[in-house]
Design a protein around this motif. Structure first.
Motif, PDB file in Angstrom:
ATOM      1  N   LEU A 102       0.812  -1.218   0.000  1.00  0.00           N
ATOM      2  CA  LEU A 102       0.000   0.000   0.000  1.00  0.00           C
ATOM      3  C   LEU A 102       0.844   1.266   0.000  1.00  0.00           C
ATOM      4  O   LEU A 102       0.310   2.370   0.137  1.00  0.00           O
ATOM      5  CB  LEU A 102      -0.932   0.013   1.217  1.00  0.00           C
ATOM      6  N   MET A 103       2.167   1.115  -0.142  1.00  0.00           N
ATOM      7  CA  MET A 103       3.046   2.285  -0.130  1.00  0.00           C
ATOM      8  C   MET A 103       3.109   2.993  -1.488  1.00  0.00           C
ATOM      9  O   MET A 103       3.836   3.966  -1.660  1.00  0.00           O
ATOM     10  CB  MET A 103       4.458   1.881   0.303  1.00  0.00           C
ATOM     11  N   ILE A 104       2.346   2.486  -2.467  1.00  0.00           N
ATOM     12  CA  ILE A 104       2.238   3.129  -3.776  1.00  0.00           C
ATOM     13  C   ILE A 104       0.865   3.785  -3.868  1.00  0.00           C
ATOM     14  O   ILE A 104      -0.136   3.201  -3.456  1.00  0.00           O
ATOM     15  CB  ILE A 104       2.412   2.101  -4.915  1.00  0.00           C
ATOM     16  N   ARG A 105       0.827   4.982  -4.397  1.00  0.00           N
ATOM     17  CA  ARG A 105      -0.443   5.701  -4.546  1.00  0.00           C
ATOM     18  C   ARG A 105      -0.894   5.651  -6.005  1.00  0.00           C
ATOM     19  O   ARG A 105      -0.134   5.994  -6.915  1.00  0.00           O
ATOM     20  CB  ARG A 105      -0.304   7.150  -4.074  1.00  0.00           C
ATOM     21  N   GLN A 146      -6.812   6.209   0.947  1.00  0.00           N
ATOM     22  CA  GLN A 146      -7.069   6.825  -0.345  1.00  0.00           C
ATOM     23  C   GLN A 146      -6.078   6.333  -1.394  1.00  0.00           C
ATOM     24  O   GLN A 146      -4.977   5.913  -1.091  1.00  0.00           O
ATOM     25  CB  GLN A 146      -7.001   8.354  -0.222  1.00  0.00           C
ATOM     26  N   GLN A 147      -6.546   6.385  -2.641  1.00  0.00           N
ATOM     27  CA  GLN A 147      -5.687   6.089  -3.800  1.00  0.00           C
ATOM     28  C   GLN A 147      -5.021   4.719  -3.664  1.00  0.00           C
ATOM     29  O   GLN A 147      -3.801   4.581  -3.772  1.00  0.00           O
ATOM     30  CB  GLN A 147      -4.636   7.194  -3.949  1.00  0.00           C
ATOM     31  N   VAL A 148      -5.832   3.693  -3.436  1.00  0.00           N
ATOM     32  CA  VAL A 148      -5.289   2.343  -3.237  1.00  0.00           C
ATOM     33  C   VAL A 148      -4.785   1.788  -4.568  1.00  0.00           C
ATOM     34  O   VAL A 148      -5.425   1.954  -5.607  1.00  0.00           O
ATOM     35  CB  VAL A 148      -6.340   1.394  -2.616  1.00  0.00           C
ATOM     36  N   PRO A 149      -3.627   1.121  -4.572  1.00  0.00           N
ATOM     37  CA  PRO A 149      -3.097   0.536  -5.802  1.00  0.00           C
ATOM     38  C   PRO A 149      -3.678  -0.850  -6.062  1.00  0.00           C
ATOM     39  O   PRO A 149      -4.258  -1.481  -5.172  1.00  0.00           O
ATOM     40  CB  PRO A 149      -1.596   0.448  -5.515  1.00  0.00           C
ATOM     41  N   ARG A 150      -3.511  -1.309  -7.297  1.00  0.00           N
ATOM     42  CA  ARG A 150      -3.969  -2.647  -7.674  1.00  0.00           C
ATOM     43  C   ARG A 150      -3.240  -3.714  -6.854  1.00  0.00           C
ATOM     44  O   ARG A 150      -2.060  -3.570  -6.538  1.00  0.00           O
ATOM     45  CB  ARG A 150      -3.687  -2.870  -9.165  1.00  0.00           C
ATOM     46  N   GLY A 151      -3.943  -4.787  -6.533  1.00  0.00           N
ATOM     47  CA  GLY A 151      -3.312  -5.887  -5.818  1.00  0.00           C
ATOM     48  C   GLY A 151      -4.197  -6.422  -4.707  1.00  0.00           C
ATOM     49  O   GLY A 151      -5.326  -5.975  -4.496  1.00  0.00           O
TER      50      GLY A 151
END
Length: 422
Positions: A102-105, A146-151
């Motif tokens: 989750l460290m990617i926006r 907010q702004q959750v990445p794919r996965g």
């Protein structure tokens, strides 16, 4: 171990301080000395009880109303805390243990403004909240990711901290609380334009998938732009007073295949790879809306084939694959593609989605085009990162009648994205 030593030292320090005050009161006597002793006594008892407070017995649950979302969406999480006693706590700090995934926006289309520098989307996402329980047994609060990445993201634990108002006693406990977030790729709005086919009566639009040369008729249907004059059933046209065309067996069985490059490379642009996942999923979704049957093939360290018969629900195998897909393998995509095209002879219409072009890939595409109705390449890369060699290869493929659709950062920011197969 260090925490236990520090806690023991703090307790001994409190006891020592209490002994000093008691000794002072005994030897000095008088109102002031005993006033200090009795004033400090409740605080001493509270801190002593706090040091033995069973913090680990708190019950923590996490409630996520929407645990299945699309990349870039917002997820609301509610944490419920329950304890059995009414022991007063002045404060409680809650820290959510967020996973590295989750460290990617993901800011949907806006992320492609950083196409040439994907590291900008990296960040340290933390969550800390402070509540004031006092005598309450139940505490709840809600926060948003907010702004959750794919996965697929695993939320595994919550860390609680508390202490006294002087900071002499501090307690910390990490309580396992497992929840799973499932995030599908962002779906782009596409505008697919098929190539123009010229017939004797003029230029008319013809959907690639509907091109057929067989003369085994299985029924009739209403005329559609692109149908040949020779397909018209004149008897049925005269009977129904509207133009009717023959429906051929091959129209129902023409196979389309979408191929995705998931091979790993040293200079792989992670944002371009993410775009290739999103475009693949969006194209399959668009084909489904138009009732076109398209299979999907992912080529990386291993090949993953998904038939169109499974559909496109959230639980379909191909959608589950898009959630977890990551680049893998060390073998070049062109070599793996050549092997797969030799195995797959049935697919007559092929769309290949790549983030890198080279001469050997062009040669493989020229060979793979033989004996097939249509072959197109969708090349996804930041405009500033496309090399001169790749520009040359694009021109050579166009001259060889291989359609190449370039999707750069400017194209991906558009809505809808125009995909031209003409």
């Amino acid at each position: 171990m260090k925490g236990k030593i520090k806690a023991t030292w703090n307790i001994l320090w409190l006891v020592l301080l209490m002994v000093i005050l008691f000794s002072y009161a005994m030897f000095q006597g008088g109102f002031v000395s005993w006033f200090l002793f009795y004033s400090f006594l409740p605080l001493f008892l509270y801190q002593l009880l706090l040091s033995f407070y069973p913090f680990k017995k708190w019950e923590i649950t996490r409630e996520i109303p929407r645990s299945v979302v699309q990349a870039g969406d917002e997820i609301y999480v509610t944490i419920h805390m329950k304890r059995n006693s009414v022991f007063p706590l002045f404060y409680c700090s809650i820290k959510e243990q967020l996973p590295d995934s989750l460290m990617i926006r993901d800011v949907k289309k806006e992320k492609y403004r950083s196409f040439s520098n994907p590291e900008r989307l990296q960040g340290n996402r933390t969550l800390n909240r402070i509540v004031f329980p006092l005598f309450r047994k139940k505490i709840s609060f809600t926060y948003a990711i907010q702004q959750v990445p794919r996965g697929e993201h695993q939320l595994q634990a919550v860390t609680l901290r508390t202490g006294d108002i002087f900071g002499l006693i501090k307690k910390q406990v990490t309580i396992p609380v497992e929840n799973k977030l499932v995030v599908f790729p962002y779906i782009h709005d596409l505008k697919i334009k098929d190539r123009i086919t010229s017939y004797d009566q003029g230029a008319v639009a013809s959907t690639v998938v509907n091109q057929s040369n067989t003369n085994i008729a299985t029924g009739v249907r209403e005329y559609a732009p692109g149908d040949r004059v020779s397909w018209i059933d004149w008897k049925q046209t005269a009977r129904k007073q509207e133009v009717m065309t023959k429906e051929f067996e091959q129209e129902k069985s023409t196979e389309m295949l979408v191929v995705l490059d998931t091979c790993n490379r040293t200079q792989l642009n992670r944002l371009a790879y993410e775009a290739s996942i999103e475009i693949s999923s969006s194209i399959l979704m668009e084909f489904q809306k138009k009732d076109h049957q398209a299979n999907f093939l992912s080529i990386g360290k291993e090949s993953h084939f998904f038939s169109s018969q499974y559909g496109r629900s959230n639980h379909s195998p191909v959608n589950r694959y898009f959630i977890h897909a990551q680049p893998s393998g060390t073998q070049p995509f062109s070599i793996r593609l050549k092997e797969e095209l030799k195995r797959n002879k049935k697919s007559e219409i092929i769309f290949i989605i790549v983030t890198h072009l080279d001469d050997f890939l062009m040669q493989v595409l020229l060979e793979g085009k033989l004996g097939r109705k249509y072959l197109a390449v969708i090349f996804i890369q930041a405009e500033s990162l496309i090399t001169e060699e790749e520009h040359r290869i694009i021109q050579q493929m166009k001259l060889a009648n291989i359609h190449v659709q370039l999707l750069s950062d400017q194209h991906l920011l558009e809505s809808p994205i125009e995909v031209n197969f003409r």
